[in-house]
Enzyme design. Structure first.
Site, PDB file in Angstrom:
ATOM      1  N   ASP A   1      11.596  -4.790  -4.256  1.00 60.69           N
ATOM      2  CA  ASP A   1      12.419  -6.004  -4.233  1.00 60.69           C
ATOM      3  C   ASP A   1      12.990  -6.232  -2.841  1.00 60.69           C
ATOM      4  O   ASP A   1      13.055  -7.376  -2.361  1.00 60.69           O
ATOM      5  CB  ASP A   1      13.558  -5.884  -5.240  1.00 60.69           C
ATOM      6  CG  ASP A   1      13.072  -5.588  -6.646  1.00 60.69           C
ATOM      7  OD1 ASP A   1      11.970  -6.061  -6.999  1.00 60.69           O
ATOM      8  OD2 ASP A   1      13.782  -4.882  -7.383  1.00 60.69           O
TER       9      ASP A   1
ATOM     10  N   LEU B   1       0.813  -1.220   0.000  1.00 62.61           N
ATOM     11  CA  LEU B   1       0.000   0.000   0.000  1.00 62.61           C
ATOM     12  C   LEU B   1       0.844   1.266   0.000  1.00 62.61           C
ATOM     13  O   LEU B   1       0.350   2.336   0.349  1.00 62.61           O
ATOM     14  CB  LEU B   1      -0.922  -0.005   1.226  1.00 62.61           C
ATOM     15  CG  LEU B   1      -1.816  -1.240   1.385  1.00 62.61           C
ATOM     16  CD1 LEU B   1      -2.506  -1.235   2.741  1.00 62.61           C
ATOM     17  CD2 LEU B   1      -2.841  -1.313   0.257  1.00 62.61           C
TER      18      LEU B   1
ATOM     19  N   ALA C   1      12.904  -0.652  -3.787  1.00 64.03           N
ATOM     20  CA  ALA C   1      12.280  -0.841  -2.475  1.00 64.03           C
ATOM     21  C   ALA C   1      11.350  -2.057  -2.456  1.00 64.03           C
ATOM     22  O   ALA C   1      11.287  -2.796  -1.466  1.00 64.03           O
ATOM     23  CB  ALA C   1      11.520   0.419  -2.068  1.00 64.03           C
TER      24      ALA C   1
END
Length: 372
Positions: free
Chosen positions: A296, A253, A294
């Site tokens: 990954d 999210l 980020a």
């Protein structure tokens, strides 16, 4: 569902390059095999349009190899399976990834196709200012197929991690991902990151293909923005309903954190709810340097905690911390915090976790983490 979540137990040392076994099989049983294309990436020397950037710094990029490097840094035995050209860029990729402690013995070298490269700006991928130019059409990795990467290459791993990027590279690559995610007795736990890259898809099949692949997996990572763009799904419940087969679905999210739907039998054995149990965990505050890599890193942190048999809250928090390590550096790969450091932060109560504020350099053991 096939496979089971890996149990606990001590992590083994990071793998080192060795001699490939039969048919390119890594020489020792890895915790995780990450399969996909890695490329040489050129990072701009200053902000602005690609047309205005005077010079670039060479680095490496690739969702699957990023996850492999993150898991190796966390102390797991990891293999990266890919295909690169027999060229200098291929040498650089293999040597650099091996230098992170990843087993590269099953990486194939193609004498006829080049290693992929790409250039990008330093703007956030989600903004209109972000530019990326790929030179990967006809790359060595696009020639991966069930013939060039037989199932035996990955069969011994506890987890196989793949992404929707590989499926978009060519018809052969899509056939490979389908083959590796085929239900089989004793297959590895299949971790699938949707990773929709619209520029890579040559037709309108992405929504159908990626939904099918996700529903072949045991664990799925998907962004809420991807789910809206791909499938028109407006919220968590709609995503979890559409991805009805995986036992774990991690919905990312952004600044809102991550919500996970857990359908593993142990999660709701005493609850009459076949839709599974959901858990929302918000991230700490982060001073962002770059968002590249980020997602990954989050996957690597979550998978590392999964390998250690930690509970769901801890898995998500480890994902957030690994992502924070990537968010606070300019390149694709951040240095994750040491395990003891991360475990201390993950164990904070809800109030202290909510006050965490992480900036550049926070992963260093002597760096004071702010909890105002």
């Amino acid at each position: 569902m096939n496979g089971h979540p890996p149990g606990g137990g001590p992590a083994r040392p990071a793998g080192v390059p060795g001699t490939a076994g039969p048919a390119g099989v890594p020489p020792s049983r890895p915790d995780v095999v990450c399969l996909g294309e890695s490329m040489v990436t050129f990072l701009p020397s200053r902000p602005g349009r690609l047309a205005d950037v005077p010079s670039f710094t060479r680095a490496i990029g690739g969702a699957e190899s990023n996850v492999a490097c993150g898991l190796a840094a966390a102390g797991h035995r990891v293999a990266w399976v890919g295909r690169v050209g027999r060229d200098g860029f291929g040498d650089h990729l293999v040597e650099t990834i091996a230098g992170h402690g990843v087993d590269v013995s099953a990486v194939a070298r193609d004498p006829h196709r080049p290693t992929g490269v790409y250039f990008r700006t330093d703007a956030d991928r989600a903004t209109d200012a972000h530019e990326v130019v790929y030179y990967r059409a006809g790359s060595a990795a696009s020639a991966m197929s069930p013939t060039t990467v037989p199932y035996a290459t990955v069969a011994g791993a506890r987890i196989l991690h793949v992404t929707g990027i590989t499926a978009a590279l060519s018809a052969d690559c899509l056939a490979l991902v389908r083959d590796l995610t085929e239900p089989r007795p004793g297959r590895p736990l299949i971790s699938f990151d949707v990773n929709h890259r619209p520029a890579l898809w040559r037709d309108s099949t992405a929504p159908e293909v990626l939904l099918d692949l996700a529903n072949r997996a045991d664990l799925v990572f998907v962004g809420a923005d991807e789910a809206r763009r791909l499938w028109g799904l407006p919220g968590a419940r709609a995503v979890f309903d559409a991805l009805h087969r995986p036992r774990l679905v991690v919905l990312k999210l952004g600044k809102g954190g991550a919500e996970v739907c857990d359908r593993s039998p142990e999660a709701y054995a005493d609850i009459e709810d076949a839709d599974g149990v959901t858990h929302l965990e918000r991230p700490p505050r982060v001073d962002v340097v770059s968002t590249i890599g980020a997602g990954d890193a989050f996957a690597a942190g979550f998978l590392s905690a999964t390998l250690r048999g930690l509970d769901l809250k801890a898995r998500v928090r480890h994902g957030h911390l690994a992502a924070a390590a990537a968010l606070t550096v300019p390149g694709d790969l951040g240095t994750p915090p040491g395990r003891a450091h991360a475990d201390r932060l993950v164990a904070l109560d809800a109030d202290a976790w909510g006050r965490l504020h992480l900036g550049p350099g926070w992963t260093a053991a002597d760096q004071e983490v702010r909890t105002p």
